[in-house]
Design an enzyme around this catalytic site. Structure first.
Site, PDB file in Angstrom:
ATOM      1  N   SER A 159     -30.368  49.598   1.672  1.00  0.00           N
ATOM      2  CA  SER A 159     -29.562  48.376   1.566  1.00  0.00           C
ATOM      3  C   SER A 159     -28.446  48.455   0.539  1.00  0.00           C
ATOM      4  O   SER A 159     -27.534  47.646   0.568  1.00  0.00           O
ATOM      5  CB  SER A 159     -30.465  47.190   1.270  1.00  0.00           C
ATOM      6  OG  SER A 159     -31.037  47.339  -0.010  1.00  0.00           O
ATOM      7  N   HIS A 161     -34.139  46.379   6.736  1.00  0.00           N
ATOM      8  CA  HIS A 161     -32.717  46.086   6.974  1.00  0.00           C
ATOM      9  C   HIS A 161     -32.225  46.600   8.324  1.00  0.00           C
ATOM     10  O   HIS A 161     -31.092  46.337   8.711  1.00  0.00           O
ATOM     11  CB  HIS A 161     -31.859  46.685   5.855  1.00  0.00           C
ATOM     12  CG  HIS A 161     -31.985  45.936   4.573  1.00  0.00           C
ATOM     13  ND1 HIS A 161     -31.235  44.825   4.287  1.00  0.00           N
ATOM     14  CD2 HIS A 161     -32.812  46.118   3.514  1.00  0.00           C
ATOM     15  CE1 HIS A 161     -31.574  44.357   3.094  1.00  0.00           C
ATOM     16  NE2 HIS A 161     -32.533  45.129   2.601  1.00  0.00           N
ATOM     17  N   LYS A 194     -35.350  38.790   7.079  1.00  0.00           N
ATOM     18  CA  LYS A 194     -33.944  39.196   7.015  1.00  0.00           C
ATOM     19  C   LYS A 194     -33.255  38.828   8.337  1.00  0.00           C
ATOM     20  O   LYS A 194     -32.979  37.666   8.555  1.00  0.00           O
ATOM     21  CB  LYS A 194     -33.841  40.663   6.629  1.00  0.00           C
ATOM     22  CG  LYS A 194     -34.220  40.796   5.151  1.00  0.00           C
ATOM     23  CD  LYS A 194     -34.280  42.173   4.593  1.00  0.00           C
ATOM     24  CE  LYS A 194     -34.647  42.077   3.105  1.00  0.00           C
ATOM     25  NZ  LYS A 194     -35.407  43.204   2.609  1.00  0.00           N
TER      26      LYS A 194
HETATM   27  C1  LIG Z   1     -36.513  43.190   1.623  1.00  0.00           C
HETATM   28  C2  LIG Z   1     -37.383  44.340   1.791  1.00  0.00           C
HETATM   29  C3  LIG Z   1     -38.768  44.193   1.775  1.00  0.00           C
HETATM   30  C4  LIG Z   1     -39.426  42.887   1.480  1.00  0.00           C
HETATM   31  O1  LIG Z   1     -39.394  42.036   2.584  1.00  0.00           O
HETATM   32  P1  LIG Z   1     -39.789  40.509   2.399  1.00  0.00           P
HETATM   33  O2  LIG Z   1     -40.180  40.074   3.760  1.00  0.00           O
HETATM   34  O3  LIG Z   1     -38.586  39.811   1.878  1.00  0.00           O
HETATM   35  O4  LIG Z   1     -40.935  40.464   1.443  1.00  0.00           O
HETATM   36  C5  LIG Z   1     -39.542  45.316   1.999  1.00  0.00           C
HETATM   37  N1  LIG Z   1     -38.991  46.521   2.222  1.00  0.00           N
HETATM   38  C6  LIG Z   1     -37.666  46.692   2.238  1.00  0.00           C
HETATM   39  C7  LIG Z   1     -37.101  48.060   2.510  1.00  0.00           C
HETATM   40  C8  LIG Z   1     -36.813  45.619   2.018  1.00  0.00           C
HETATM   41  O5  LIG Z   1     -35.496  45.797   2.033  1.00  0.00           O
END
Ligand SMILES: *Cc1c(COP(=O)(O)O)cnc(C)c1O
Length: 397
Positions: free
Chosen positions: A186, A214, A244
């Protein structure tokens, strides 16, 4: 009142952060987290959410969540393994497995919880995990919880992975070996070299684990990075988040039926933390319906990503080497980066600065996350503001 030791600890550390200008003041939104957000009464073009498809306030999903709430109530009432598994959870998991082209899927309360639960369900202190040096914090924590030896390899460097896998295998020190990577990283928007990673995994019998937080909803016509490479049958664990691109909250692991059966009896956040709310499950099911009906939103986030990238590049900004709609604008020096982001905010663009230690020293950046909900007009306005601030601060000519 309370512990003196705690008060001393808090005073010392809070003061240090504040004096260095490192204490993060949280911005409160007075609106939905859409393409335009309101902060302190001011409307801003929002380039900082993970709401890639603009689904976080989708009316069909709002409707579906209300319907699920009316039917099942506001809470699930228990952990999944006692009696907190509602029919809507089962429906959700069936849909997630279809969406990911896997035999089965298991839903968690967050993506973070997936990594906290799934890694330690399979790996233990006799094992070793090969982990990309830029993996997400929740992966790092998940590895620690498992007690396995973590071996970091250079970012997306498959030669380094091969060398370290070979060394780990030939040392005879470990039982199972696993390789873990983000699907899409990200901070830079780059994508894992999955075909090569799978070759290394096959060569050294590595368990493969791709956290596609992502990539899901964006890559592979929405189905994610693994599908993008056509490798759905080669990856053991596919992790996704529902917070997301899907726009709600929650996470999931998709994989073989045996793997999911095992996680349902061993993944600790599944066993010891109350399940997703009916509203969240209902909204996610509707999001998956929307994504399967049409590729419109996925097409749009890519179109907007290309448009923003071209605009910034034409203005003379350094946008790195992103392969996804995530568009970093690399400013360089830390103070200047923060100043750049503040000036954008004053002019009407919300784009967060990301600096050391999150990214290497001297590569401070303002990260832009265009979504399917942005219009060309919004992006044009953002570009005009970028031009003004960039010239003012001497970042572009
Ligand atoms: C954002 C993210 C998470 C966490 O996800 P949530 O559902 O917000 O807890 C886990 N792994 C990666 C690679 C992320 O970018």
């Amino acid at each position: 009142m309370g512990s003196k030791a705690l008060q001393n600890f808090l005073n010392e550390n809070l003061n240090e952060l504040k004096s260095k200008g490192l204490y993060n003041e949280i911005n409160v939104l007075e609106s939905a987290n859409g393409p335009i957000i309101k902060i302190k009464g001011k409307d801003l073009i929002n380039l900082s959410s993970n709401n890639y498809l603009g689904l976080a306030n989708n009316p069909r999903m709002v409707e579906a969540s209300i319907k699920a709430t009316n039917q099942y109530g506001v809470g699930a009432g228990a952990v999944r393994t006692i009696n907190g598994t509602l029919k809507i959870h089962e429906e959700l998991e069936k849909k997630l497995a279809e969406f990911k082209h896997t035999e089965a899927a298991i839903a968690f309360q967050s993506g973070f919880n997936c990594n906290a639960g799934a890694i330690q369900a399979v790996m233990n202190k006799k094992d070793a995990i090969l982990s990309d040096e830029l993996n997400h914090a929740s992966i790092i924590d998940g590895c620690r919880l498992s007690g396995a030896k973590t071996i970091r390899y250079k970012h997306n460097d498959m030669e380094d992975l091969r060398a370290k896998a070979k060394e780990a295998r030939e040392s005879g020190l470990y039982g199972k070996l696993m390789v873990i990577t983000d699907g899409v990283f990200s901070m830079d928007g780059d994508v894992v070299n999955l075909p090569e990673l799978i070759k290394v995994a096959e060569e050294f019998d590595l368990i493969t684990y791709v956290d596609d937080a992502h990539g899901s909803g964006v890559m592979g016509e929405g189905a994610g990075t693994v599908k993008h490479f056509g490798l759905s049958d080669k990856v053991d664990f596919q992790i996704g988040t529902l917070s997301k691109a899907i726009g709600v909250v929650g996470g999931y692991v998709a994989g073989s039926k045996d793997l999911i059966d095992w996680l349902k009896v061993r993944a600790r956040p599944f066993l010891f933390s109350t399940s997703l709310t009916p509203a969240a499950a209902g909204a996610v099911i509707e999001a998956l319906n929307i994504m399967t009906e049409s590729s419109e939103l996925v097409d749009k986030v890519w179109e907007n990503g290309r448009y923003l990238k071209k605009g910034l590049k034409d203005l003379g900004f350094n946008i790195g080497h992103s392969e996804t709609p995530i568009t970093p604008c690399i400013i360089g020096e830390e103070k200047l980066t923060q100043q750049f982001s503040s000036r954008l905010l004053e002019e009407g663009v919300y784009a967060k600065s990301i600096v050391f230690p999150t990214v290497p020293m001297g590569t401070g950046r303002v990260r832009n996350m265009p979504t399917a909900a942005h219009t060309k007009e919004m992006l044009d306005e953002a570009l005009a503001i970028y031009e003004k601030v960039g010239k003012e601060l001497g970042v572009i000519k």
